[in-house]
Design a protein around this motif. Structure first.
Motif, PDB file in Angstrom:
ATOM      1  N   ALA A 125       0.871  -1.229  -0.057  1.00  0.00           N
ATOM      2  CA  ALA A 125      -0.060   0.120   0.134  1.00  0.00           C
ATOM      3  C   ALA A 125       0.951   1.341   0.028  1.00  0.00           C
ATOM      4  O   ALA A 125       0.591   2.208  -0.611  1.00  0.00           O
ATOM      5  CB  ALA A 125      -1.008   0.018   1.146  1.00  0.00           C
ATOM      6  N   GLN A 126       2.118   1.062   0.932  1.00  0.00           N
ATOM      7  CA  GLN A 126       2.743   2.243   0.848  1.00  0.00           C
ATOM      8  C   GLN A 126       3.654   2.619  -0.594  1.00  0.00           C
ATOM      9  O   GLN A 126       3.916   3.620  -0.813  1.00  0.00           O
ATOM     10  CB  GLN A 126       3.997   2.024   1.697  1.00  0.00           C
ATOM     11  CG  GLN A 126       3.421   2.803   3.400  1.00  0.00           C
ATOM     12  CD  GLN A 126       4.589   2.287   4.476  1.00  0.00           C
ATOM     13  OE1 GLN A 126       5.838   2.259   4.257  1.00  0.00           O
ATOM     14  NE2 GLN A 126       4.049   2.014   5.506  1.00  0.00           N
ATOM     15  N   LEU A 127       3.945   1.316  -1.017  1.00  0.00           N
ATOM     16  CA  LEU A 127       4.608   1.518  -2.542  1.00  0.00           C
ATOM     17  C   LEU A 127       3.615   2.206  -3.310  1.00  0.00           C
ATOM     18  O   LEU A 127       4.126   2.930  -4.413  1.00  0.00           O
ATOM     19  CB  LEU A 127       4.951   0.091  -2.873  1.00  0.00           C
ATOM     20  CG  LEU A 127       5.662  -0.151  -4.116  1.00  0.00           C
ATOM     21  CD1 LEU A 127       7.260   0.476  -3.909  1.00  0.00           C
ATOM     22  CD2 LEU A 127       5.677  -1.737  -4.562  1.00  0.00           C
ATOM     23  N   ALA A 128       2.432   1.858  -3.421  1.00  0.00           N
ATOM     24  CA  ALA A 128       1.387   2.319  -4.257  1.00  0.00           C
ATOM     25  C   ALA A 128       1.534   3.746  -4.088  1.00  0.00           C
ATOM     26  O   ALA A 128       1.480   4.549  -5.228  1.00  0.00           O
ATOM     27  CB  ALA A 128       0.085   1.681  -4.048  1.00  0.00           C
ATOM     28  N   GLN A 129       1.424   4.239  -2.916  1.00  0.00           N
ATOM     29  CA  GLN A 129       1.542   5.575  -2.489  1.00  0.00           C
ATOM     30  C   GLN A 129       2.636   6.321  -3.316  1.00  0.00           C
ATOM     31  O   GLN A 129       2.770   7.607  -3.725  1.00  0.00           O
ATOM     32  CB  GLN A 129       1.357   6.185  -1.109  1.00  0.00           C
ATOM     33  CG  GLN A 129       0.980   7.478  -0.653  1.00  0.00           C
ATOM     34  CD  GLN A 129       0.010   8.265  -1.600  1.00  0.00           C
ATOM     35  OE1 GLN A 129      -0.915   7.657  -1.680  1.00  0.00           O
ATOM     36  NE2 GLN A 129       0.395   9.304  -1.872  1.00  0.00           N
ATOM     37  N   ARG A 130       3.835   5.792  -3.156  1.00  0.00           N
ATOM     38  CA  ARG A 130       5.190   6.340  -3.631  1.00  0.00           C
ATOM     39  C   ARG A 130       4.919   6.283  -5.011  1.00  0.00           C
ATOM     40  O   ARG A 130       5.691   7.296  -5.607  1.00  0.00           O
ATOM     41  CB  ARG A 130       6.336   5.716  -2.983  1.00  0.00           C
ATOM     42  CG  ARG A 130       6.581   5.691  -1.630  1.00  0.00           C
ATOM     43  CD  ARG A 130       7.653   5.150  -0.823  1.00  0.00           C
ATOM     44  NE  ARG A 130       7.823   5.138   0.536  1.00  0.00           N
ATOM     45  CZ  ARG A 130       7.766   4.212   1.240  1.00  0.00           C
ATOM     46  NH1 ARG A 130       7.928   2.983   0.782  1.00  0.00           N
ATOM     47  NH2 ARG A 130       7.726   4.312   2.436  1.00  0.00           N
ATOM     48  N   GLU A 133       3.029   9.379  -5.968  1.00  0.00           N
ATOM     49  CA  GLU A 133       3.884  10.708  -5.767  1.00  0.00           C
ATOM     50  C   GLU A 133       5.137  10.672  -6.911  1.00  0.00           C
ATOM     51  O   GLU A 133       5.200  11.736  -7.528  1.00  0.00           O
ATOM     52  CB  GLU A 133       4.815  10.515  -4.724  1.00  0.00           C
ATOM     53  CG  GLU A 133       3.938  10.828  -3.457  1.00  0.00           C
ATOM     54  CD  GLU A 133       4.603  10.179  -1.959  1.00  0.00           C
ATOM     55  OE1 GLU A 133       3.697  10.137  -1.116  1.00  0.00           O
ATOM     56  OE2 GLU A 133       5.771  10.007  -2.015  1.00  0.00           O
ATOM     57  N   THR A 134       5.665   9.585  -7.449  1.00  0.00           N
ATOM     58  CA  THR A 134       6.657   9.605  -8.688  1.00  0.00           C
ATOM     59  C   THR A 134       5.946  10.019  -9.536  1.00  0.00           C
ATOM     60  O   THR A 134       6.294  10.550 -10.536  1.00  0.00           O
ATOM     61  CB  THR A 134       7.181   8.382  -8.715  1.00  0.00           C
ATOM     62  OG1 THR A 134       7.970   8.149  -7.421  1.00  0.00           O
ATOM     63  CG2 THR A 134       8.320   8.535  -9.854  1.00  0.00           C
ATOM     64  N   HIS A 135       4.741   9.569 -10.031  1.00  0.00           N
ATOM     65  CA  HIS A 135       3.819   9.921 -10.976  1.00  0.00           C
ATOM     66  C   HIS A 135       3.874  11.347 -11.092  1.00  0.00           C
ATOM     67  O   HIS A 135       3.507  12.020 -12.308  1.00  0.00           O
ATOM     68  CB  HIS A 135       2.301   9.325 -10.751  1.00  0.00           C
ATOM     69  CG  HIS A 135       1.569   9.314 -12.220  1.00  0.00           C
ATOM     70  ND1 HIS A 135       0.884  10.478 -12.637  1.00  0.00           N
ATOM     71  CD2 HIS A 135       1.302   8.297 -13.151  1.00  0.00           C
ATOM     72  CE1 HIS A 135       0.234  10.138 -13.867  1.00  0.00           C
ATOM     73  NE2 HIS A 135       0.501   8.901 -14.012  1.00  0.00           N
ATOM     74  N   GLY A 136       3.449  12.096 -10.181  1.00  0.00           N
ATOM     75  CA  GLY A 136       3.270  13.793 -10.214  1.00  0.00           C
ATOM     76  C   GLY A 136       4.685  14.214 -10.459  1.00  0.00           C
ATOM     77  O   GLY A 136       4.547  15.042 -11.240  1.00  0.00           O
ATOM     78  N   ILE A 154       1.153   1.043 -10.143  1.00  0.00           N
ATOM     79  CA  ILE A 154       0.047   1.153  -9.132  1.00  0.00           C
ATOM     80  C   ILE A 154      -0.931  -0.045  -9.079  1.00  0.00           C
ATOM     81  O   ILE A 154      -1.284  -0.386  -7.983  1.00  0.00           O
ATOM     82  CB  ILE A 154      -0.283   2.507  -9.511  1.00  0.00           C
ATOM     83  CG1 ILE A 154       0.630   3.651  -9.176  1.00  0.00           C
ATOM     84  CG2 ILE A 154      -1.608   2.881  -8.359  1.00  0.00           C
ATOM     85  CD1 ILE A 154       0.269   5.019  -9.647  1.00  0.00           C
ATOM     86  N   ASP A 155      -1.437  -0.067 -10.325  1.00  0.00           N
ATOM     87  CA  ASP A 155      -2.691  -0.980 -10.237  1.00  0.00           C
ATOM     88  C   ASP A 155      -2.128  -2.557  -9.770  1.00  0.00           C
ATOM     89  O   ASP A 155      -2.550  -3.313  -9.041  1.00  0.00           O
ATOM     90  CB  ASP A 155      -2.854  -1.440 -11.936  1.00  0.00           C
ATOM     91  CG  ASP A 155      -3.987  -2.319 -11.786  1.00  0.00           C
ATOM     92  OD1 ASP A 155      -4.886  -2.042 -11.232  1.00  0.00           O
ATOM     93  OD2 ASP A 155      -4.090  -3.544 -12.393  1.00  0.00           O
TER      94      ASP A 155
END
Ligand SMILES: [Fe+2]
Length: 176
Positions: A125-130, A133-136, A154-155
């Motif tokens: 879940a934390q990896l998805a959040q990071r 952020e990198t997508h941003g 992410i998916d």
């Protein structure tokens, strides 16, 4: 030529041509290398739990974790090559991964199966959040190719989180 003078020239040899600017190259490479270290760390942790899981759900958990580890490992090469495509250099060793990883290692002698699933669920879940952020960071620099790959990762991270969440409910008491 002394070593100091030679260093920039050697680095220049690895500067893949790209129309992304210098800032984009630095920011995207930096964010991707941190993610790469996280993928390697989570790969090893998932394998660690695959090897050491025990108990009545052994077969299910053992196979689930192997499937997830394979997916994490397959992503590492794509991330590293993306770093090279945008003109950056990437991790070179286990030691380098250790310096960059944000995923925490688990060196415990024994971990219960449900604790393993819960820990990996939270890590993913934390990896998805990071990844978000990198997508941003990619959006800020107009790097649609990296952003597009990140959407898939992410998916996949969310799918791993979902499976770990559902599998960990095997230990719940009926009616809860
Ligand atoms: Fe195995």
């Amino acid at each position: 030529m002394n070593d100091k003078a030679a260093a920039p020239r050697r680095t220049a040899k690895l500067a893949t041509p790209t129309s992304l600017g210098k800032d984009a190259r630095r920011d995207i490479s930096g964010a991707l290398n941190a993610l790469l270290a996280d993928f390697f760390a989570l790969y090893v942790k998932t394998k660690n739990f695959h090897w050491h899981v025990s108990g009545p759900h052994f077969r299910d958990y053992h196979l689930l974790l192997d499937e997830q580890a394979d997916q994490l490992f397959a992503t590492t090469d794509v991330i590293a090559e993306r770093v090279r495509k945008v003109g950056g250099t990437t991790v070179r060793s286990i030691g380098h991964i250790g310096q960059l990883q944000r995923v925490l290692d688990n060196n415990a002698e024994y971990v219960t199966p449900l604790d393993m699933l819960a820990e990996l669920r939270d890590d993913n879940a934390q990896l998805a959040q990071r990844l978000r952020e990198t997508h941003g960071v990619c959006d800020d620099h107009g790097d649609v190719a990296t952003a597009s790959l990140i959407e898939i990762w992410i998916d996949e991270a969310e799918r791993r989180t979902w499976f770990l969440f559902e599998a960990s409910r095997a230990g719940e008491a009926p009616g809860r």
